[in-house]
Design an enzyme around this catalytic site. Structure first.
Site, PDB file in Angstrom:
ATOM      1  N   CYS A  70       3.036  -0.999  -0.057  1.00  0.00           N
ATOM      2  CA  CYS A  70       1.717  -2.379  -1.331  1.00  0.00           C
ATOM      3  C   CYS A  70       0.860  -0.317  -2.524  1.00  0.00           C
ATOM      4  CB  CYS A  70       0.621  -2.616  -0.201  1.00  0.00           C
ATOM      5  SG  CYS A  70       1.565  -3.576   1.213  1.00  0.00           S
ATOM      6  N   CYS A 108      -8.609   1.917  15.526  1.00  0.00           N
ATOM      7  CA  CYS A 108      -7.419   0.955  14.380  1.00  0.00           C
ATOM      8  C   CYS A 108      -6.258   2.360  14.670  1.00  0.00           C
ATOM      9  CB  CYS A 108      -8.125   1.386  13.286  1.00  0.00           C
ATOM     10  SG  CYS A 108      -6.581   0.863  11.672  1.00  0.00           S
ATOM     11  N   CYS A 165       4.887   4.840   5.588  1.00  0.00           N
ATOM     12  CA  CYS A 165       4.839   2.928   5.894  1.00  0.00           C
ATOM     13  C   CYS A 165       5.996   3.079   4.151  1.00  0.00           C
ATOM     14  CB  CYS A 165       4.325   2.422   5.242  1.00  0.00           C
ATOM     15  SG  CYS A 165       4.434   0.277   5.054  1.00  0.00           S
ATOM     16  N   CYS A 211      -2.288   0.303  -1.407  1.00  0.00           N
ATOM     17  CA  CYS A 211      -2.408   1.421  -0.261  1.00  0.00           C
ATOM     18  C   CYS A 211      -2.103   2.460  -0.274  1.00  0.00           C
ATOM     19  CB  CYS A 211      -1.876   1.136   0.783  1.00  0.00           C
ATOM     20  SG  CYS A 211      -1.642   1.891   2.201  1.00  0.00           S
ATOM     21  N   CYS A 215     -10.263   1.109   5.224  1.00  0.00           N
ATOM     22  CA  CYS A 215      -8.422   0.268   5.284  1.00  0.00           C
ATOM     23  C   CYS A 215      -7.858   0.647   3.838  1.00  0.00           C
ATOM     24  CB  CYS A 215      -8.298  -1.392   4.694  1.00  0.00           C
ATOM     25  SG  CYS A 215      -7.399  -1.985   5.109  1.00  0.00           S
ATOM     26  N   GLU A 267      -2.175   9.394  11.922  1.00  0.00           N
ATOM     27  CA  GLU A 267      -3.792   9.051  11.843  1.00  0.00           C
ATOM     28  C   GLU A 267      -4.921   7.990  12.497  1.00  0.00           C
ATOM     29  OE1 GLU A 267      -5.479   9.778   7.653  1.00  0.00           O
ATOM     30  OE2 GLU A 267      -5.382  11.402   7.874  1.00  0.00           O
TER      31      GLU A 267
HETATM   32  S1  SF4 Z   1      -1.321  -2.441   3.040  1.00  0.00           S
HETATM   33 FE1  SF4 Z   1      -0.192  -0.104   3.247  1.00  0.00          FE
HETATM   34  S2  SF4 Z   1       0.460   0.803   5.397  1.00  0.00           S
HETATM   35 FE2  SF4 Z   1      -0.201  -1.363   5.845  1.00  0.00          FE
HETATM   36  S3  SF4 Z   1       2.180  -2.880   5.106  1.00  0.00           S
HETATM   37 FE3  SF4 Z   1       1.135  -2.111   3.168  1.00  0.00          FE
HETATM   38  S4  SF4 Z   1       1.749   0.032   2.550  1.00  0.00           S
HETATM   39 FE4  SF4 Z   1       2.034  -0.727   4.568  1.00  0.00          FE
END
Ligand code: SF4
Length: 352
Positions: free
Chosen positions: A120, A109, A116, A123, A337, A96
């Protein structure tokens, strides 16, 4: 030859592109025209190159590809004009990107990975787990496809690598992509956002032309940062700050410390004081990002009230810290975000 067997010319850095095209095209001005079509105008087919003879276009199409990922879905523009794009890649992966118009500029963006592995906990991309690195053509393709659709003049364009993925874990391809963007966009209009991959930051520091650097900090101490950013165990907060102190920032530019504000967890006055102390000595501004709630994320994670946000920000300001608050664009289309996923169905969280 199938598309996947042909070299995609958009995967090549400017110098490589000149050499590769120059080998099969003459006279030399033709190679230059082709480069301009690819790197400046973002052409995704040889047929679009109307000043190139038809036979040469056919020869190029036999040997090379110039394809970009295909858009399979666009959201209806949100109240603030932002729009989320879903692309499908050749291998079926989905990513995306977000178009974000503002009064004086437009930002796009981009995703740098299809997923990923950093994980985190605040996220959605991290929730859905690891994916592969994107190629340069898959990154420039997101940009040119969206820029063409909205006919935005290049001089108003900003690029932010804040979509899906950790760009510094895909550094080689990101650097090639930057070299292509630099043909038409100044480095100061491009931002890379990282979770704090120290070796990647050190590599970025060595580049002759550097984009802006934004680093997700999100907690003022090691223990709490580990809780929501497990990468902190590998790259401790103290070492990250020391690395940022060595990072060269150009005149008139500063680093950005991103700080996702979670109600009752990292948004108190004492947290703001601790953050100001942590960042002391850095050429940095804090970008406070009130958390965007999402059903896939832990239920305890809540967006702070406006009063709490103002209290946190004014404490930082009183401590002499330059602060901005990101009023996330695209919240109503899940394009803000930390809300990008690229997949419609959840899958098991995986980390590497
Ligand atoms: S915020 Fe999300 S996309 Fe960015 S490094 Fe952490 S897990 Fe990965």
């Amino acid at each position: 030859m199938t598309t996947s067997e042909r070299i995609n010319l958009h995967d090549l850095a400017p110098a490589q592109l000149s050499a590769t095209v120059g080998e099969v095209v003459s006279p030399p001005f033709r190679a230059k025209q082709i480069e301009e079509w690819l790197h400046l105008r973002g052409a995704s087919s040889f047929d679009a190159m109307t000043n190139i003879p038809k036979e040469l276009r056919a020869q190029l199409a036999e040997r090379f590809s110039a394809a970009f990922p295909e858009v399979i879905e666009r959201t209806t523009p949100a109240a603030d004009g932002s729009q989320k794009y879903l692309f499908v890649l050749e291998d079926g992966n989905r990513i995306e990107s977000v178009y974000m118009p503002m009064t004086d500029r437009t930002s796009i963006c981009l995703s740098s990975q299809a997923g990923c592995a950093v994980g985190c906990t605040f996220c959605v991309t991290g929730f859905f787990g690891a994916g592969r690195n994107l190629t340069p053509s898959e990154m420039t393709g997101q940009f040119f496809t969206i820029a063409h659709e909205h006919a935005v003049p290049m001089e108003q364009m900003n690029v932010v690598f804040m979509g899906m993925g950790e760009p510094l874990l895909n550094l080689d391809h990101v650097v090639t992509t930057l070299d292509v963007f630099y043909r038409s966009i100044a480095p100061k209009r491009i931002t890379i956002s990282t979770s704090g991959i120290i070796p990647g930051i050190e590599e970025l520091a060595k580049l002759p032309r550097r984009p802006n650097l934004a680093v997700s900090i999100n907690a003022p101490d090691q223990k709490r940062r580990e809780e929501i950013m497990p990468i902190t165990k590998k790259y401790p907060l103290g070492e990250l700050i020391a690395t940022l102190k060595r990072y060269p920032t150009e005149k008139g530019r500063e680093l950005t410390a991103e700080y996702v504000l979670l109600a009752g967890w990292n948004d108190s006055i004492s947290d703001a004081v601790a953050l100001a102390k942590l960042l002391r000595g850095l050429n940095v501004k804090v970008n406070a990002i009130p958390f965007n709630e999402d059903a896939n994320l832990p239920a305890w994670m809540k967006r702070p009230t406006d009063v709490a946000i103002d209290r946190f920000v004014s404490t930082l300001v009183r401590s002499g810290v330059h602060v901005t608050v990101r009023r996330s664009k695209g919240r109503d289309i899940a394009a803000a975000c930390g809300q990008l996923r690229g997949k419609s169905e959840p899958r098991k969280r995986s980390r590497v």
